[in-house]
Design a protein around this motif. Structure first.
Motif: not given
Length: 513
Positions: A249-270
């Motif tokens: 689980y990744g938790v962050d207060v920043s909207r910008h950073l969580v959006a980038e993390a979700e984008h990376r997950r959609a790209q199959g990074v993990f």
């Protein structure tokens, strides 16, 4: 929010009972539909847009279906304020619906004069909704503000099915938390002056080293990275064979950073499919159930919590919350910068350059211009700028007495804490004002031991302060040196970082008497 007034008004509009802002009746065809432009659909978790788009869309669909209001919902991406806003919405609607909305067959229902004017400029007739009613009914954001304030009247003002929807998903609690978060800006970030491209790149570049440091201490199971940024550390964790069956689980207060993390997950990074991200602030309430997390990591996070909140009080609250959600035998691994053990010791900070450069007010400058100005300063002149910006933004005191060497002011006599705060900060020119808000030296190694043991953790062997010699040689020592003000002898560089592995003790085993 969808209000009771809105639904009634739209019903009247379709029934031909409403006039436009020119006083002309609006006559709708029998098969007319309401198109709900769900603006800022890519933006959520902030005071400006606390509820995510998929929840807003579901609420609109629920309310309009029950109300018999034929509707279509079109999500519109978040965009900066622009005179082309109406064009952006109309173009999105055409793309989603497959047909253009033209002034000949469309009326725009809008109560915000500035926005309505943009549609009027495109030739559309305007139905003023709340703005056209002499009773001055409340707007949706007024209803939300009453909810946040604890005024139960919001339930009578919102549409009943919207109230039921909010309660079903506990959105009222979520909105209240978002609006009352004292550490986060309206757009869902700690600061408005951070360059997130540089910030994310720095975290990614260091993720291999950080994972190598914390990996030996991670317990498999539920693994939580608080302050996950764009997910760089979890990307490494997801490749670790020991954690193949773990939930990450990744938790962050920043909207910008969580959006980038979700984008990376959609790209199959993990590599691990069980990687999840959430925008949350643990200080506002528990994120995970008690005794449910095996490992929590916080990397370069705790100094931000201390800086943007209530100092040590918030660190104690964080420690208590992490202790509560940690399973017996589980661990909290924390790595961060550290204040010197003897923070009030007076030293001479010897810097390259000349301090005879007046500081500049950077607050009104574009970020790039402010960054270029600071980057062009010598180490001595940059301390002069730091002495202006750091106290104003961080609330910490800066004590500097300049000592002339020949005709050059290049020696700053100052407490060791101030010297280290400056040296930790000075290279972050891209986000200078953001970094000057952050205090790196609030905690010493002894402070961390006392805090962790105070909430019930036990420290694993090897926990404590350490000095990053690469950091000293390649960052701190560049253009700078520490000297004793009496003898002139070199002062040893203090410990720069702390690594603590705090374990929640196993519950005692009951024995028969």
């Amino acid at each position: 929010m969808v209000t009771a007034f809105q639904v009634a008004y739209l019903g009247d509009l379709l029934a031909g009972k409403v006039v436009d802002t020119a006083g002309e009746p609006v006559t709708c065809a029998p098969d007319a539909r309401v198109v709900w432009a769900l603006t800022s659909a890519t933006h959520s978790g902030t005071r400006r847009n606390p509820v995510p788009a998929h929840r807003r869309e579901a609420m609109v669909e629920t309310v309009t279906t029950r109300a018999g209001l034929p509707s279509l919902v079109v999500p519109v991406a978040d965009v900066p304020p622009s005179p082309r806003f109406a064009h952006t919405v109309l173009a999105t609607c055409e793309l989603v619906l497959g047909e253009a909305l033209t002034p000949a067959e469309t009326v725009v229902a809008c109560s915000t004069p500035d926005v309505a004017a943009l549609y009027a400029a495109e030739g559309f007739r305007i139905a003023a909704v709340e703005a056209g009613d002499p009773r001055d009914p409340v707007r949706p954001w007024d209803v939300l503000e009453r909810m946040v304030a604890g005024d139960d009247a919001w339930r009578a003002l919102a549409h009943p099915d919207a109230v039921a929807f909010y309660e079903r998903y506990r959105l009222d609690e979520h909105v209240r938390l978002v609006h009352t978060d004292p550490t986060v800006q309206d757009d869902g970030d700690l600061t408005e002056t951070r360059d997130y491209t540089t910030y994310t790149a720095a975290f990614d570049d260091a993720s291999d080293r950080k994972w190598a440091q914390v990996a030996p201490h991670v317990r498999p199971g539920r693994v939580v990275d608080l302050g996950c940024a764009a997910g760089g550390l979890l990307e490494r964790a997801a490749k670790d064979p020991r954690l193949a069956e773990s939930d990450l689980y990744g938790v962050d207060v920043s909207r910008h950073l969580v959006a980038e993390a979700e984008h990376r997950r959609a790209q199959g990074v993990f590599a691990n499919p069980n990687v999840f991200f959430a925008q949350r602030n643990l200080l506002l309430g528990p994120v995970f159930p008690d005794r449910s997390v095996d490992t929590t990591t916080t990397i370069a996070l705790t100094h931000e919590i201390s800086s943007y909140g209530r100092g040590r009080d918030d660190l104690e609250l964080l420690a208590a919350r992490i202790f509560a959600h940690t399973r017996p035998g589980g661990v909290w691994i924390n790595s961060d910068v550290l204040g010197p053990a003897d923070p009030e010791r007076v030293v001479d900070l010897v810097l390259d350059g000349d301090a005879a450069v007046p500081p500049r007010d950077l607050s009104g400058l574009p970020r790039a211009e402010a960054a270029a100005h600071v980057a062009a300063l010598s180490p001595a002149a940059r301390l002069v700028q730091f002495a202006r910006d750091f106290p104003a933004l961080s609330g910490a005191a800066v004590e500097v007495e300049w000592v002339e060497v020949g005709q050059v002011r290049s020696v700053a006599r100052t407490p060791l804490r101030t010297a280290m705060e400056y040296l930790y900060t000075r290279d972050y020119t891209d986000s200078w004002l953001s970094e000057c808000h952050e205090r790196f030296c609030d905690m010493t190694g002894d402070d961390w031991r006392a805090l962790l043991e105070g909430v019930g953790f036990e420290l694993e062997p090897g926990s404590g302060p350490w000095r990053n010699d690469w950091f000293v040689e390649n960052r701190l020592r560049v253009g700078a040196a520490l000297r004793d003000p009496v003898t002139g002898a070199p002062v040893e560089w203090p410990d720069t970082h702390v690594l603590t592995v705090a374990r929640r003790p196993l519950a005692p085993v009951a024995t028969a008497g």
